[in-house]
Design an enzyme around this catalytic site. Structure first.
Site, PDB file in Angstrom:
ATOM      1  CE  LYS A 226      -2.977   3.141   0.683  1.00 17.39           C
ATOM      2  NZ  LYS A 226      -4.003   3.546  -0.246  1.00 17.39           N
ATOM      3  CB  CYS A 280      -2.988   8.989   0.201  1.00 16.54           C
ATOM      4  SG  CYS A 280      -4.671   8.789   0.725  1.00 16.54           S
TER       5      CYS A 280
HETATM    6  N1  SAJ Z   1      -0.463  15.124  -8.646  1.00 20.64           N
HETATM    7  C1  SAJ Z   1       0.499  15.803  -9.385  1.00 20.64           C
HETATM    8  N2  SAJ Z   1       0.903  15.236 -10.570  1.00 20.64           N
HETATM    9  C2  SAJ Z   1       0.389  14.071 -11.037  1.00 20.64           C
HETATM   10  C3  SAJ Z   1      -0.586  13.391 -10.266  1.00 20.64           C
HETATM   11  C4  SAJ Z   1      -1.000  13.953  -9.072  1.00 20.64           C
HETATM   12  O1  SAJ Z   1       0.993  16.858  -9.000  1.00 20.64           O
HETATM   13  O2  SAJ Z   1       0.809  13.631 -12.116  1.00 20.64           O
HETATM   14  C5  SAJ Z   1      -0.866  15.676  -7.341  1.00 20.64           C
HETATM   15  C6  SAJ Z   1      -2.353  16.043  -7.261  1.00 20.64           C
HETATM   16  O3  SAJ Z   1      -2.560  17.345  -7.719  1.00 20.64           O
HETATM   17  C7  SAJ Z   1      -2.620  15.897  -5.775  1.00 20.64           C
HETATM   18  C8  SAJ Z   1      -1.683  14.755  -5.358  1.00 20.64           C
HETATM   19  O4  SAJ Z   1      -0.739  14.635  -6.378  1.00 20.64           O
HETATM   20  O5  SAJ Z   1      -2.231  17.043  -5.071  1.00 20.64           O
HETATM   21  C9  SAJ Z   1      -2.354  13.416  -5.123  1.00 20.64           C
HETATM   22  O6  SAJ Z   1      -3.419  13.193  -6.035  1.00 20.64           O
HETATM   23  P1  SAJ Z   1      -3.709  11.777  -6.724  1.00 20.64           P
HETATM   24  O7  SAJ Z   1      -4.875  11.945  -7.595  1.00 20.64           O
HETATM   25  O8  SAJ Z   1      -2.457  11.284  -7.363  1.00 20.64           O
HETATM   26  O9  SAJ Z   1      -3.975  10.789  -5.533  1.00 20.64           O
HETATM   27  P2  SAJ Z   1      -4.935  10.758  -4.237  1.00 20.64           P
HETATM   28  O10 SAJ Z   1      -4.123  11.214  -3.065  1.00 20.64           O
HETATM   29  O11 SAJ Z   1      -6.217  11.439  -4.468  1.00 20.64           O
HETATM   30  O12 SAJ Z   1      -5.195   9.173  -4.136  1.00 20.64           O
HETATM   31  C10 SAJ Z   1      -4.072   8.292  -4.039  1.00 20.64           C
HETATM   32  C11 SAJ Z   1      -4.265   7.167  -5.072  1.00 20.64           C
HETATM   33  N3  SAJ Z   1      -3.030   6.400  -5.182  1.00 20.64           N
HETATM   34  C12 SAJ Z   1      -2.470   6.104  -6.384  1.00 20.64           C
HETATM   35  O13 SAJ Z   1      -2.924   6.483  -7.435  1.00 20.64           O
HETATM   36  C13 SAJ Z   1      -1.236   5.263  -6.353  1.00 20.64           C
HETATM   37  C14 SAJ Z   1      -5.409   6.268  -4.656  1.00 20.64           C
HETATM   38  O14 SAJ Z   1      -5.502   5.141  -5.512  1.00 20.64           O
HETATM   39  C15 SAJ Z   1      -5.198   5.778  -3.205  1.00 20.64           C
HETATM   40  O15 SAJ Z   1      -6.237   4.949  -2.761  1.00 20.64           O
HETATM   41  C16 SAJ Z   1      -5.160   7.000  -2.321  1.00 20.64           C
HETATM   42  O16 SAJ Z   1      -4.030   7.784  -2.717  1.00 20.64           O
HETATM   43  C17 SAJ Z   1      -5.033   6.539  -0.872  1.00 20.64           C
HETATM   44  O17 SAJ Z   1      -6.064   6.558  -0.166  1.00 20.64           O
HETATM   45  O18 SAJ Z   1      -3.953   6.095  -0.477  1.00 20.64           O
END
Ligand code: SAJ
Length: 444
Positions: A226, A280
């Site tokens: 995870k 997360c």
């Molecule tokens: N972000 C970037 N660049 C990217 C992707 C995201 O700057 O290319 C930023 C977003 O703006 C945001 C942050 O990262 O601030 C996180 O956003 P996210 O959409 O990547 O993820 P979360 O935190 O909403 O959800 C993540 C997910 N994990 C993965 O994709 C590996 C989700 O599947 C998990 O269940 C969740 O964390 C969790 O609960 O752990």
């Protein structure tokens, strides 16, 4: 992964489907927040009798009325249906059940270790209720070893043997906020048992709503898996942010580089941005660092790189403002687009940084959340008299404002787009000086 041959006999109380017939269990969900509530709903709609427990009286009262206090697509309808069907209710104390699922937060402490207090209290709250054959599942994201070294010893205080008398497992959620209900059903899942039989029993339970594959392993491997999923994403975002900074220095468009490189069949560069937020990805990598600080070099560097992005954006803003400062209109304050969640949002840190600059004033518009009244301030109102329009979150509401009117109402029509959300050529045609994170030169 455990092989089928390693399975041992299933204790009836923890099996959801026996010989093709559903056995409806009583399930107690400890913590009905962003993960616990959807999980409770899915189990309830899967036919089990579910009681959600929370210390937050508002969440409990709302659920008992079939209502929700968080924004997530389809959640309100699903909760209403489950409560109406009589399978879902809420309580402020843990109710006796056959299975207990712990979904409480594991925030980060100032010294960047996991705060396990809520998990510890949740496990302790089960002690008076546990009976032989019960199932205990931890879903909260936790440092590797938590189920074995923290949960099991607490459960043992009940007088029951966590390995022989209970089915104890770690079963992490992996759902993306904004798509929680869909992903809860469709995503693959990992179940890490303290024993092989616990893994099997918990898999059968989750089968009541999971359509994806369910993989079995031991608890500590599941915990590390995870954390590594989110760490993978964090490290890749850090790589994109580093690329953005390099490209700004070298007058290259990082977004073009990313788009081109991603045409390669084995390359998937992520997107730069003003930082990484959410409860997360901005947190979980530290749970690995906490365990192995000397070895987790790249992981810690990625965290620091992403945490440094608000400061980097602040410097870009500073360079675009008049020397004496000015007004910045910030569009979006949530941690990512189209959600109402501000937890760990890098934009909040960015706003704080901007306000430390002499003469700088910040106005925020965000239809999804109330940050200093941001949900009541429209884009044009926020932009009036501003010296810079800063696109911080690419909410769909921000995709196509009336740029002509915006440029007319601002003191100086300058944009900094941190998400590559708008077309530079379009904005230039509408009177803006367009600047993009990850690109040094102004295209106009
Ligand atoms: N972000 C970037 N660049 C990217 C992707 C995201 O700057 O290319 C930023 C977003 O703006 C945001 C942050 O990262 O601030 C996180 O956003 P996210 O959409 O990547 O993820 P979360 O935190 O909403 O959800 C993540 C997910 N994990 C993965 O994709 C590996 C989700 O599947 C998990 O269940 C969740 O964390 C969790 O609960 O752990």
């Amino acid at each position: 992964m455990l092989r089928e041959t390693q399975w041992v006999k299933r204790p009836r109380a923890t099996v959801a489907a026996v010989s093709g017939e559903w056995v409806h269990m009583i399930i107690s969900i400890v913590g009905i927040g962003y993960i616990g509530l959807p999980t409770a709903v899915m189990f309830a709609l899967g036919g089990h009798r579910v009681v959600g427990m929370d210390l937050n009286g508002k969440a409990v009262a709302a659920l008992n009325k079939g209502r929700v206090i968080i924004e997530e697509p389809q959640l309100a309808e699903a909760v209403a249906e489950a409560v109406r069907g009589g399978n879902l209710s809420a309580s402020m104390k843990v109710e006796p059940a056959d299975a207990y699922v712990i979904c409480v937060p594991t925030p980060i402490l100032p010294d960047r270790r996991a705060d396990m207090q809520a998990v510890r209290s949740a496990a302790e709250s089960l002690l008076p209720l546990l009976k032989k054959g019960d199932t205990v599942i931890l879903e909260s994201t936790s440092p590797p070893g938590t189920t074995r070294d923290l949960i099991a010893p607490i459960l043992a205080r009940s007088g029951l043997d966590p390995l022989r008398d209970l089915q104890v497992a770690y079963c992490p959620e992996r759902v993306l906020p904004g798509r929680i209900l869909i992903e809860m059903k469709e995503n693959n899942r990992i179940v890490g048992g303290l024993t092989a039989s616990a893994a099997v029993a918990v898999r059968e339970l989750y089968r009541s709503f999971v359509a994806g594959d369910i993989y079995l392993t031991d608890a500590t491997t599941a915990e590390m898996t995870k954390l590594m999923e989110n760490t993978y994403r964090d490290v890749n975002i850090a790589l994109a942010n580093e690329l953005a900074k390099i490209c700004e220095r070298m007058d290259i468009n990082a977004w073009d580089v990313i788009a081109m490189a991603n045409r390669h069949p084995r390359v998937h560069l992520h997107q730069p941005g003003p930082g990484v937020g959410g409860h997360c990805i901005a947190v979980d990598p530290w749970f690995i660092v906490e365990k192995q600080p000397e070895l987790a070099q790249m992981i810690a560097l990625a965290r620091r790189t992403n945490d440094g992005m608000p400061e980097h954006v602040r410097e870009r803003v500073r360079a675009l403002l008049p020397e004496a400062g000015g007004r910045v209109c910030v569009l979006g304050v949530t941690y990512k687009p189209d959600v109402d969640d501000m937890r760990e949002s890098p934009v909040i840190e960015l706003i704080r940084e901007l306000r430390l600059l002499p003469g700088v004033e910040v106005v925020v518009s965000d239809p999804h959340v109330d940050f200093e009244g941001s949900n009541r301030i429209g884009i044009e109102e926020a932009a009036a008299g501003a010296d810079l329009l800063l696109l911080a979150v690419n909410h769909k509401e921000f995709k196509a404002p009336d740029f002509v009117r915006l440029s007319a109402c601002m003191r100086q029509a300058v944009v900094l787009d941190t998400r590559n959300f708008w077309s530079g050529a379009d904005l230039a045609a509408k009177g803006f000086a367009y600047h993009l994170l990850g690109m040094g030169r102004n295209p106009s």
